[in-house]
Write an enzyme that holds these catalytic residues in place. Structure first.
Site, PDB file in Angstrom:
ATOM      1  CB  CYS A 301      -1.036   0.012   1.044  1.00  0.00           C
ATOM      2  SG  CYS A 301      -0.939  -1.329   2.408  1.00  0.00           S
ATOM      3  NE  ARG A 330       2.583  -8.740   5.553  1.00  0.00           N
ATOM      4  CZ  ARG A 330       1.474  -8.784   5.314  1.00  0.00           C
ATOM      5  NH1 ARG A 330       0.603  -9.633   6.061  1.00  0.00           N
ATOM      6  NH2 ARG A 330       0.694  -8.036   4.470  1.00  0.00           N
ATOM      7  CD  GLN A 348      -0.594  -9.113   0.418  1.00  0.00           C
ATOM      8  OE1 GLN A 348      -0.626  -8.124  -0.150  1.00  0.00           O
ATOM      9  NE2 GLN A 348      -1.373  -9.482   1.295  1.00  0.00           N
ATOM     10  CG  ASP A 350      -1.787  -5.770  -2.179  1.00  0.00           C
ATOM     11  OD1 ASP A 350      -2.997  -5.469  -2.053  1.00  0.00           O
ATOM     12  OD2 ASP A 350      -0.839  -5.215  -1.630  1.00  0.00           O
ATOM     13  CG  HIS A 352      -3.583  -0.386  -2.690  1.00  0.00           C
ATOM     14  ND1 HIS A 352      -2.591  -1.364  -2.926  1.00  0.00           N
ATOM     15  CD2 HIS A 352      -3.883  -0.720  -1.428  1.00  0.00           C
ATOM     16  CE1 HIS A 352      -2.125  -1.861  -1.893  1.00  0.00           C
ATOM     17  NE2 HIS A 352      -2.967  -1.585  -0.944  1.00  0.00           N
ATOM     18  CE  LYS A 431      -9.556  -7.905   8.232  1.00  0.00           C
ATOM     19  NZ  LYS A 431      -8.325  -8.616   8.202  1.00  0.00           N
ATOM     20  CG  HIS A 477      -5.904  -1.316   1.448  1.00  0.00           C
ATOM     21  ND1 HIS A 477      -4.580  -1.181   1.632  1.00  0.00           N
ATOM     22  CD2 HIS A 477      -6.563  -0.227   1.954  1.00  0.00           C
ATOM     23  CE1 HIS A 477      -4.569  -0.056   2.066  1.00  0.00           C
ATOM     24  NE2 HIS A 477      -5.596   0.510   2.233  1.00  0.00           N
TER      25      HIS A 477
END
Length: 605
Positions: A301, A330, A348, A350, A352, A431, A477
Site C-alpha cells: 500500500c 514479514r 499477494q 494485491d 489499491h 474490511k 485495498h
RNA sequence: GCUGGCGUAGCUCAACCGGUAGAGCACCUGACUUGUAAUCAGGAGGUCGCGGGUUCGAGUCCCACCGCCAGCUCCA
C-alpha cells in the site's frame, strides 16, 4: 438445560439425542469434565481453569508446574475411560456467589475464583454446579445424565496456552481430546483425519515435487519447476482478469527508507513484523530499530500511495486501479511458520483502488462479483464477513464511523449475506473478509476488501474535481487469492493434488509402448507444445503398466498411450487420471484429443 | 516469542539396556522391447540436523543452538 433441571418457564423445548450434533457436543462437554476430574485425582495440586468443546472435540486448560508427558496423556485417557464405565450420574445444583467462592476457595482453585467473580460481576444471580463422583465444577450445562453416556474418550495432544488467551498471563497446559458415542464413530473420525493428512500440502508438495524449504531460509519457499508453473499460471490468470477489468499493473521498489514507514504508520504499528536493514554507520549501542534506516516492504500500500501522488490526478482517472504482485517480507514469529500457509516471503495479488466516495458502492459491487467468479472457478464456496475497527488503530473515530458506514452500505447494496467480526478490521480501516470452504469443509480466510480513509490523509493524496478544486480520494485495498503461497497451499489440499488441466504443471504424459513408437511420440509432443500444452514423453524402458502407474502417482491429468495402433491411425489413446475402466478413453485422432484438452486448458475466469 | 514433541540415505522408515548404521522406493549400469497401476540382476549412496559434554565407547545419555510438527499469541 438438562433432565435434572426443573422447567421454570415457558419456551421452546427441543430434545438432543445421540443423533443430533448438539448431543455430540454435550457428551464432549461431559468428557471435558471427566478428564479434568481424573487429572486432578492423578496429579494432585493441578488447578483447573476452563474446558470448552470445539468443532472436533474439546480441550481443558490446567495450571501445573510439571508438563504433561505423552505417557501422562495415556494414563489420563485410560482413567477417563474407566470413569465412563463406572457410569457415575451427573447431578446439578445451584449456589450463590458466596457459596461458590467458599467452595472453590477451599479447593484452592485460584482461576475458578476469578471466573466466579466475573460471572457475578456480569449480573448472574446464581451459579450452577455439576458433580460426578466426588468431583465438582461449575458450568452452564447442560450435561448428560451420567458418565456412561459418553461412550469413548480419546486424548490427542498437549499444548501450551495462555490464561485468557493473553501471552502476558500465566502459561497453562491444554489437553486436547475428543469423544464419541461409540468406538466405531471414533474409528471413523480417526480414519477421516488420516485421509485429511494424506492431502496435506506439505506432504503433497514433496510427493508431487512442487516446492521445498531449506533451514537456511525458514519461511521462504523454493519453488520447483512444477510449483513455479502453478505460481506463474495463477499470476497470469489474475493479470488477465485485472487487465480486463480496468486495472493497470505496476511494479514498485522492495526496499524503502524508513521515512516512508513513519508516514504510513507502519513504523509505529507494524515494525516488529518488518525486516529492518541496519545502518552500518549508526551507533552500535542504540537499539536495533533506531539503527535501522531502511526496510523491506511488508505490504504494497505505501508504495502505491507514493506512486499515486507522484502525479497530479484528475477525477477523470478515478477509479484508478493499481495491481501489483511484488514480493513482500514479514518477519513472522518462528513458532507460527507453517508450510505454504504461513511464510515470511510471499506475493499477494494485491490492488489499491483510488476513488471518489460516490464510487464506493459501485466498486464494492464490482469487486464482490470478481471475487465470486474466481472462487466459483475453483469450486470454493465462500462467506463474507464484515470486520470493524480494532483496538490497535490509526485515525480518529469520526473517520472510522464514516468508513465503517460507507463500507457497510456498499456491502448491503450487493445483497450478499454477511456475518460480523467486530474489532477485526485492519489498523487503517474496516474490511470485508471472504472466508472460503475447501472440498473437505475446511475454512480459510482468503480475499479481502478494505476501505481506507486514513492513508489519503497521511499521504495527502488529492485529485482535481470537475469544479477545478482539489479533493481527497478514498482507497480500497483488495486481494482475491490473498497470497499466491497460501492460495496454492489451499488449492493443493482442495484438489488433493489432482489439479484441473489448466493448472496442472504437466498436463499430459506420452507413453510410447516401445522404442519404435518414440518417433510418433515426438511428433505428438511437438503438435501439443505448439498448441501451448505442457507435455512430457516417458522414455524409461519400463513396461506400459509401470509407466501408467508413474503417471497416475504423479497425478497427471492425461496419460497418452502410443503403440502400433496409434501410429497406424495417427492417433492417441488417452487415459484420464483416476482409476477404473472409464479412465481409458480409447483410440481417437490426435486432432480430436487436441480440441478436447485445449478447451480444458483454458483459464476459467 | 511461549509450551510440548520430533530431526538416521533424495523419499518412507528400521537399529534392544550405550558396543561402532540397515531395508524398500528413487538413482546409476546391464539384460529385457514390452498394450493400461510396479520386469529382472548388479552397483553406488549416510560427519545419524549443527556444536559442545559424559563415557573405554554415543544415532542412543546431558547441555546449548538451528530447523520441523501440534497448539497458544499473531496473521495473507
Amino acid at each position: 438445560m438438562d433432565l435434572s433441571k426443573p422447567l421454570d418457564h415457558d419456551g421452546q423445548l427441543s430434545i438432543f439425542t445421540t443423533k443430533s450434533p448438539e448431543g455430540l457436543d454435550l457428551v464432549r462437554h461431559d468428557a471435558a469434565h471427566i478428564v479434568a476430574s481424573v487429572v486432578q485425582r492423578l496429579y494432585p495440586g493441578t488447578q483447573v481453569t476452563i474446558g470448552p468443546t470445539t468443532d472436533d472435540g474439546f480441550y481443558y486448560d490446567f495450571a501445573r508446574d510439571k508438563p504433561f508427558t505423552p505417557e501422562d496423556l495415556e494414563a489420563i485417557e485410560r482413567a477417563a475411560n474407566e470413569e465412563i464405565r463406572k457410569d457415575l450420574p451427573f447431578s446439578r445444583s445451584e449456589v450463590t456467589r458466596e457459596e461458590a467462592l467458599a467452595l472453590f476457595g477451599e479447593l484452592g482453585e485460584k482461576f475458578k475464583l476469578e471466573i466466579i467473580e466475573d460471572i457475578f460481576a456480569k449480573g448472574a444471580r446464581s451459579l450452577s454446579l455439576y458433580r460426578h463422583g466426588d468431583w465438582v465444577d461449575f458450568c452452564l450445562g447442560p450435561h448428560g445424565p451420567s458418565t456412561g453416556r459418553v461412550g469413548v474418550i480419546k486424548l490427542l495432544s498437549v499444548a501450551g496456552a495462555y490464561w485468557r488467551g493473553d501471552h502476558r498471563n500465566a502459561q497453562l497446559q491444554r489437553i486436547y481430546g475428543t469423544a464419541f458415542f461409540t468406538q466405531k464413530e471414533l474409528d471413523a473420525w480417526v480414519t477421516q483425519q488420516e485421509e485429511a493428512r494424506k492431502r496435506d500440502h506439505r506432504k503433497l508438495g514433496k510427493e508431487l515435487d512442487l516446492f521445498a524449504f531449506h533451514p537456511a531460509a525458514p519461511g521462504a519457499v523454493f519453488w520447483t519447476a512444477n510449483g513455479t508453473m502453478l505460481f506463474t499460471t495463477l499470476q497470469a490468470a489474475m493479470r488477465r482478469m485485472c487487465l480486463a477489468n480496468g486495472y493497470i499493473e505496476i511494479k514498485t521498489p522492495l526496499l524503502y527508507n524508513k521515512m516512508l514507514w513513519e508516514k504510513s504508520g507502519h513504523w509505529g504499528k507494524y515494525r516488529e513484523n518488518m525486516f529492518l536493514i541496519l545502518d552500518p554507520e549508526a551507533d552500535p549501542t542504540l537499539p536495533e530499530e533506531e539503527r535501522a534506516s531502511i526496510s523491506l516492504k511488508p505490504m504494497n500500500c505505501p508504495s502505491h500511495h507514493l506512486f499515486y501522488e507522484m502525479k497530479r490526478r484528475s477525477y477523470r482517472e478515478l477509479p484508478l486501479r493499481l495491481h501489483t504482485q511484488d514480493v513482500l517480507h514479514r518477519n513472522e514469529a518462528t513458532g507460527v511458520l507453517s508450510g505454504l500457509t504461513r511464510v515470511r516471503q510471499f506475493q499477494q495479488d494485491d490492488a489499491h483502488i483510488y476513488l471518489m466516495e460516490s464510487q464506493i458502492a459501485d466498486e464494492v459491487a464490482r469487486l464482490t462479483k470478481l471475487i465470486a467468479k474466481v472462487y466459483d472457478a475453483f469450486g470454493l464456496s465462500f462467506v463474507a464477513k464484515f470486520a470493524t475497527r480494532p483496538e490497535q488503530k490509526i485515525g480518529d473515530d469520526a473517520l472510522w464511523d464514516k468508513a465503517e458506514a460507507a463500507l457497510r452500505d456498499a456491502l448491503e447494496q450487493t445483497g450478499l449475506a454477511y456475518e460480523l467480526k467486530p474489532g477485526d478490521g485492519a489498523f487503517y480501516g474496516p474490511k470485508i473478509d471472504f472466508d472460503v470452504a475447501d472440498s473437505i469443509g475446511r475454512k480459510w480466510q482468503l480475499g479481502t476488501i478494505q476501505l481506507d480513509y486514513n492513508a489519503p490523509e497521511r499521504f495527502d493524496l488529492g485529485y482535481i474535481g470537475s469544479d477545478n478544486a482539489s479533493h481527497r480520494p478514498v482507497v480500497i485495498h483488495r486481494a482475491i487469492y490473498g497470497s499466491f503461497e497460501r492460495f496454492i497451499g489451499i488449492l493443493i489440499e482442495h484438489y488433493a493434488g489432482n489439479f484441473p488441466v489448466w493448472l496442472a504443471p504437466e498436463q499430459a504424459r506420452l507413453l510410447p509402448v516401445s522404442e519404435r513408437h518414440h518417433a510418433w511420440a515426438e511428433e505428438v509432443a511437438g503438435k501439443m507444445r505448439e498448441a501451448g500444452l505442457r507435455v512430457e514423453i516417458d522414455r524409461s524402458h519400463g513396461k506400459l503398466g509401470a509407466m501408467i502407474r508413474d503417471a497416475q502417482l504423479a497425478k497427471i491429468p492425461y496419460a497418452l498411450v502410443l503403440g502400433d495402433k496409434e501410429v497406424e491411425a495417427r492417433g492417441v489413446s488417452p487415459r484420464k487420471h483416476g482409476t477404473g475402466k472409464e479412465a481409458d478413453l480409447g483410440l481417437m485422432p490426435l486432432e480430436a484429443f487436441l480440441t478436447q484438452i485445449t478447451a480444458e486448458a483454458e483459464i476459467p475466469y
